[in-house]
Scaffold this motif. Sequence first.
Motif, mmCIF file in Angstrom:
data_model
loop_
_atom_site.group_PDB
_atom_site.id
_atom_site.type_symbol
_atom_site.label_atom_id
_atom_site.label_comp_id
_atom_site.label_asym_id
_atom_site.label_seq_id
_atom_site.Cartn_x
_atom_site.Cartn_y
_atom_site.Cartn_z
ATOM 1 N N TRP A 60 0.834 -1.213 0.000
ATOM 2 C CA TRP A 60 0.000 0.000 0.000
ATOM 3 C C TRP A 60 0.865 1.257 0.000
ATOM 4 O O TRP A 60 0.576 2.233 -0.689
ATOM 5 N N LEU A 132 -5.772 10.856 5.008
ATOM 6 C CA LEU A 132 -4.841 9.726 5.136
ATOM 7 C C LEU A 132 -4.170 9.737 6.505
ATOM 8 O O LEU A 132 -4.040 8.689 7.150
ATOM 9 N N GLN A 135 -6.464 8.410 9.085
ATOM 10 C CA GLN A 135 -6.612 6.953 8.967
ATOM 11 C C GLN A 135 -5.390 6.229 9.545
ATOM 12 O O GLN A 135 -5.533 5.187 10.193
ATOM 13 N N THR A 176 -7.668 -3.469 11.494
ATOM 14 C CA THR A 176 -7.580 -2.752 10.215
ATOM 15 C C THR A 176 -8.909 -2.793 9.476
ATOM 16 O O THR A 176 -9.308 -1.815 8.834
ATOM 17 N N THR A 181 -12.357 1.916 5.150
ATOM 18 C CA THR A 181 -11.477 2.249 4.019
ATOM 19 C C THR A 181 -11.308 3.756 3.811
ATOM 20 O O THR A 181 -10.432 4.174 3.061
ATOM 21 N N TRP A 184 -7.706 5.828 3.181
ATOM 22 C CA TRP A 184 -6.634 5.121 2.467
ATOM 23 C C TRP A 184 -6.636 5.541 0.998
ATOM 24 O O TRP A 184 -7.672 5.916 0.461
ATOM 25 N N VAL A 263 -10.477 1.400 -3.210
ATOM 26 C CA VAL A 263 -9.766 1.055 -1.963
ATOM 27 C C VAL A 263 -10.380 -0.191 -1.329
ATOM 28 O O VAL A 263 -9.676 -1.100 -0.890
ATOM 29 N N ARG A 267 -8.518 -3.691 -0.792
ATOM 30 C CA ARG A 267 -8.358 -4.241 0.563
ATOM 31 C C ARG A 267 -8.921 -5.656 0.659
ATOM 32 O O ARG A 267 -8.267 -6.570 1.162
#
Length: 395
Positions: A60, A132, A135, A176, A181, A184, A263, A267
């Motif tokens: 990532w 971001l 997150q 996680t 999401t 990200w 995303v 994922r």
Amino acid sequence: MERIAESSSATNLELFFDLVFVFALTQVTALMAESPTGTGLLRGALLLSVIWWSWIGYSWLSNLVKADEGPARTAMLAAMAAMFLLALAIPEAFDDLPGGLDGPLVLAFCYLLVRVVHVWLFWIAAEDDAGLRAQILRFVPSMIGGTALLAIASQLTGTAQTLLWAAAVLADYGGTFLIGTAGWRLNSARHFAERYGLIIMIALGESIVAIGVGVTHLAISWPIVLAAVLGLTIAAALWWSYFDTHVIICERALSDARGDERVSMGRTAFTYLHLPLMIGIVLLALGLKKVLGYVGGEHGHTLSDPLYGAPLWAMYGGVALFMFGYAAVSWRCIRSLKVQRVVLGVVLLALVPVVASLPAMASLGVLTALLVALIVYEWVKYRDLRDEIRHADHH
């Protein structure tokens, strides 16, 4: 730091980084081969889950910024060193050997180091991206939880230790998943799909290494030649089943998706659902290693001896897990249910008690025949569609 563009592809540094994972996978296979029991396989799967989580973090990160530019290059090399030391400690992941450092604790510490470098670099790379950075802050507790549980597990033994390893994996993966999401970023579908394709290729390479390593101390013979060719055919069938059209379709689906859906697909289909593919390949490698030993006469085995128990479950169950994982990835990306893959997985699991009484070479032959049959069936049934997928221009 230089950002990744939609058209970017994997860098040489990322491929170099992946080489450490080849060694780690080989170490896990060797550890499971030493203790080919149900518990041994479970511990191998937990180890693989931890190794996989280390790798995906950087998949990532390197999709956000160029891995071989600026501070990212130094950080990737530092993480590579930590990962290499983690791989060196794998034989002592659960049982510390006399003398030297505390093996399980070294592994837990190296895992922490890999994760800290990852989060630190991600934070710098985020720059002025507030979503971001928010997150990443939500991500930190699961990282701390997972690594702390591994550190505690390093001081325990037996069932309690295995359960804490499972809890550590659950903390990482579950934590996680729970933060969602939003925030990200997945800049390049091409780069992302290529990275996961390359790590699958590396795992398949490891299964070929297992075939060779299994017989390095045995005199070459016709049974070894035949078993090696069958093993290579199985690895080739798995390669075909993944790379022929599957990886192209999934990359296009990821490329067509936008924003949060991209995303989410990345994922679920890649980060989470590629793990069964990896575990399946490593379990297969263990089974192949054992078969080669059997047919080569290792430890007094003869050609009529059957492969049974955990090694047989690893070989057949590993391929079944690969098929189920593949079907799940396909469903998430294009909502297409690969019925023939699911059926083959179920058949393989149902066959284990049947082939347990056959000579090891015969059980290997049955597995090879079923996989070749799947490839031929799909090739004939989807010939026109396959040709269209492989040679269509996608804009």
